[in-house]
Design a protein around this motif. Structure first.
Motif, PDB file in Angstrom:
ATOM      1  N   ASN A  97       0.816  -1.223   0.000  1.00 59.09           N
ATOM      2  CA  ASN A  97       0.000   0.000   0.000  1.00 59.09           C
ATOM      3  C   ASN A  97       0.843   1.263   0.000  1.00 59.09           C
ATOM      4  N   CYS A  98       2.107   1.137   0.334  1.00 57.15           N
ATOM      5  CA  CYS A  98       3.012   2.288   0.349  1.00 57.15           C
ATOM      6  C   CYS A  98       4.444   1.772   0.227  1.00 57.15           C
ATOM      7  N   ASP A  99       5.371   2.702  -0.129  1.00 59.42           N
ATOM      8  CA  ASP A  99       6.777   2.310  -0.247  1.00 59.42           C
ATOM      9  C   ASP A  99       7.500   2.476   1.087  1.00 59.42           C
ATOM     10  N   ARG A 100       7.051   3.461   1.855  1.00 58.28           N
ATOM     11  CA  ARG A 100       7.673   3.740   3.147  1.00 58.28           C
ATOM     12  C   ARG A 100       6.588   4.125   4.133  1.00 58.28           C
ATOM     13  N   VAL A 101       6.830   3.821   5.410  1.00 61.74           N
ATOM     14  CA  VAL A 101       6.007   4.398   6.465  1.00 61.74           C
ATOM     15  C   VAL A 101       6.906   5.343   7.253  1.00 61.74           C
ATOM     16  N   ALA A 102       6.511   6.612   7.302  1.00 59.04           N
ATOM     17  CA  ALA A 102       7.318   7.607   8.016  1.00 59.04           C
ATOM     18  C   ALA A 102       6.728   7.823   9.402  1.00 59.04           C
ATOM     19  N   LEU A 103       7.582   7.767  10.425  1.00 58.84           N
ATOM     20  CA  LEU A 103       7.128   7.962  11.804  1.00 58.84           C
ATOM     21  C   LEU A 103       7.836   9.160  12.425  1.00 58.84           C
ATOM     22  N   GLY A 104       7.178   9.747  13.444  1.00 60.15           N
ATOM     23  CA  GLY A 104       7.639  11.027  13.982  1.00 60.15           C
ATOM     24  C   GLY A 104       8.629  10.946  15.124  1.00 60.15           C
ATOM     25  N   HIS A 105       9.360   9.823  15.266  1.00 57.99           N
ATOM     26  CA  HIS A 105      10.300   9.748  16.388  1.00 57.99           C
ATOM     27  C   HIS A 105      11.407  10.785  16.264  1.00 57.99           C
TER      28      HIS A 105
END
Lengths: 440, 440
Positions: A97-105
């Motif tokens: 569903n996506c190439d990357r998941v970006a997280l806010g750490h």
């Protein structure tokens, strides 16, 4: 972290960090963004309001929004929540569903993690902290910014965010570090503590990357996966420097039980000591594993149990040894065919029996304590246990060790071969040829 | 830690740990014991009383007693005191007065050290903490015991000790950790923290031992000691994994400046980055060192300075290039001798000049910005700076680069050889042969 044009799903809780991340990635441009949110339903109306806040934010930005509602299992709520989120993100990546998941750490999270793990005692692996980029496709673009910088960014732009009520509660270890211990240590010991700990993590991460390569290489050389266990030759462990031996043992434990949960310094230490002990036996426990030493071998696995068996073997045919992937093959060969069976074959380890000397009531069973017989080449009867000792057969191999009997007599056993009184010879008319095969 | 019969000097402050150590070693037996005490004279009468207490203890036990009075230099009293004690103990070992010096450090000291270094940020090297045995001969037999166990030992045997007043003062970092932070962290985070930190140290120590061997091997391969500097080829650094590169850079810094004082994560990081940068130049600072990149080389050392020179070279003879250990040798060869000087020698890098074409006012000087001439093989005049670029000569080698002039003309320079208009050829009667030699 991501190529231009990548489909990046941003995990947004509604808190300052993830809201900042979303705005920053929109500002950056050139990415196909979407928004992910996990509602643990822990705080009722408040959880709901977080989800709505994030949903509206996504809608205002014209971004696709994907909400996952989860029910947490029992146990540590903080840890379970983190696991549920990661599971969801990994699913999104695995489903394409996506190439990357970006997280806010942020770097502040990094420092908190490193400090927490240091206090729990977790070697370099733990000090490596949060990875900026994972093999699965999770990226953390804010990992070099501190929380204060994030909030400044939001205030400057008058961007609202939601304060997570769970972030203030003292019941969570993370919050006690964030609001209590870390500021205290920074004030009393090192004003740049967050940066210092981020460096500690970065240093440790590079060390771990180096070790991963080294231990991949060594475990291919020195670890053998068996039935529900991992085997190591003690000699190969003893030849390594202590640091390497410790890491190879950790890898063996991980291979044998699937993870390293609950494994501490002392467990690893005792396994290394077991391998170096001069006596060739002993035992120690690792959570979920039984570790046995027998002669030059260490076995890490579920405890092995003796599964008694007593079978009428197929003649001709192959009979599987229960609890193993081995089978004993029995074959009858007539005198006329001896041209293809030179006499010296009779003396091989597997051996041949003289069919005429057997009464015919063959039984295939596992070795029993007290079993004894006279293998060819010995001048008298000998306990099989003594033969095991002499041949340095590890105890776990003995449990299912096959023995062939004819009435009361042992006529053959693995490795030690035919009994002197039953072995085939030049005078034999019909020969029973024994073999051992692997069954897939 | 020590062989039976060894001459062991015990460092005794009079505090619980060292008094316990002394009694335990007496109990153990089989050693030739003596007692060492350092009086820093910091607390006047109290210091004196400590020294007397230890002296009387030694006398009662019938052991030789050696008292050293020291005056501490300015600065951190705690640190200076520790250094003065270690200096004294190392002197005793170096002088052969004893085989080992035993000190009373405990697992509690170990934990305090590890915690302190973690907060200051000091990678695995720092986390390795206090070594139980050093190469110099210092041993710490109590390193696996906690302070509470020590005091229990003393109380059970009704052995008195002196409470060091400095141990209670909050002005010392060590005491703030001992009486404040460590108990707080143990209460709030991990009741077994002292043990945990001792394990962290043990783990880190083995890793450091491994790395010491690896980096010894690599630095022999990749580091070159030059005049007041250390050189590294950037390619050899880039070929290493980041963890190894960082450690090799630390070693290079240590070699170049003698220690690692004041060197932090960021310094090492910037050197590694300088080596990996695509552009072949740049500069960074490490405390006490100037780090320059030039083409494929990194130079770590005191900043190099240009020492201008202008000399009349000896003909025949060798003239040293100031600020280096190199010399230029000049030799006159007559035509009659050309049989031992084949023509192709004229075309070597060092080259030969036609003596007849020289006016005779030779000058040996260092390269100057703007210098240009036509080396043999080029069709026109070229700036030497351009030749440096083409041949990738690092900037620090250029400073003392020798140029030979005759009047206004450059007739020769290192590496690029004779000027086309002055080079010797088959027609030359007398030849000036140039060479470069190392002067020891």
């Amino acid at each position: 972290m991501f190529a231009s044009g990548a489909r990046v799903a941003v995990g947004v809780s509604g808190g300052a960090d993830s809201v900042c991340l979303l705005h920053a990635l929109v500002e950056l441009g050139g990415l196909k963004l979407s928004v992910l949110h996990v509602d643990h339903g822990l705080r009722g109306a408040e959880s709901r309001a977080d989800a709505e806040f994030v949903g509206e934010l996504a809608a205002r930005m014209g971004l696709p929004f994907c909400l996952r509602e989860v029910t947490l299992g029992p146990g540590n709520v903080e840890q379970e929540g983190r696991r549920a989120r990661l599971r969801f993100f990994h699913e999104q990546l695995a489903a394409g569903n996506c190439d990357r998941v970006a997280l806010g750490h942020t770097r502040s999270d990094q420092a908190e993690t490193v400090l927490f793990r240091f206090l729990r005692g977790s070697g370099t692996a733990g000090l490596a902290g949060i990875r900026p980029v994972t093999a699965e496709g999770i990226v953390r673009p804010l990992i070099e910014l501190e929380r204060a910088e994030i909030e400044e960014y939001l205030r400057e732009r008058q961007i609202p965010w939601r304060e997570d009520a769970t972030n203030a509660g003292e019941e969570f270890a993370r919050n006690r570090i964030r609001h209590g211990l870390l500021p205290q240590l920074a004030a009393e010991w090192n004003p740049a503590l967050v940066e210092t700990l981020a460096h500690t993590a970065e240093f440790a991460r590079a060390e771990e990357a180096y070790w991963a390569g080294e231990i991949d290489r060594l475990s291919a050389e020195s670890l053998t996966a068996g039935d529900g266990c991992v085997l190591i030759r003690t000699e190969s462990l003893k030849a390594l420097s202590l640091a390497v031996a410790r890491r190879l043992v950790r890898r063996a434990i991980q291979m044998a039980k699937g993870d390293l949960r609950g494994v501490d310094f002392g467990h690893v230490e005792r396994v290394v000591e077991l391998a170096s002990a001069p006596t060739g036996r002993g035992r120690t426990q690792v959570p979920g594993l039984d570790v046995r030493r027998s002669f030059e071998w260490l076995r890490l696995g579920v405890p092995f149990t003796r599964k008694p068996y007593s079978l009428k073997p197929l003649v001709p045919g192959t009979t599987q040894i229960p609890g193993t992937r081995n089978g004993i093959s029995l074959e009858l060969i007539e005198k006329s065919e001896t041209s293809v069976l030179p006499w010296n074959v009779y003396n091989t380890e597997m051996g041949c029996l003289d069919w005429k000397r057997l009464a015919g009531s063959l039984e295939l069973r596992n070795w029993r304590f007290g079993d004894q017989y006279q293998p060819m080449g010995l001048t008298g009867s000998e306990k099989i246990k003594t033969l095991f000792q002499l041949q340095r057969i590890p105890v776990w191999e003995r449990a299912q060790w096959p023995v062939l009997t004819d009435g009361e007599s042992i006529v053959w056993t693995r490795r030690f071969g035919p009994a002197a009184g039953f072995a085939a010879g030049p005078e034999s008319g019909v020969v029973l040829k024994l073999g051992e095969v692997t069954i897939r």
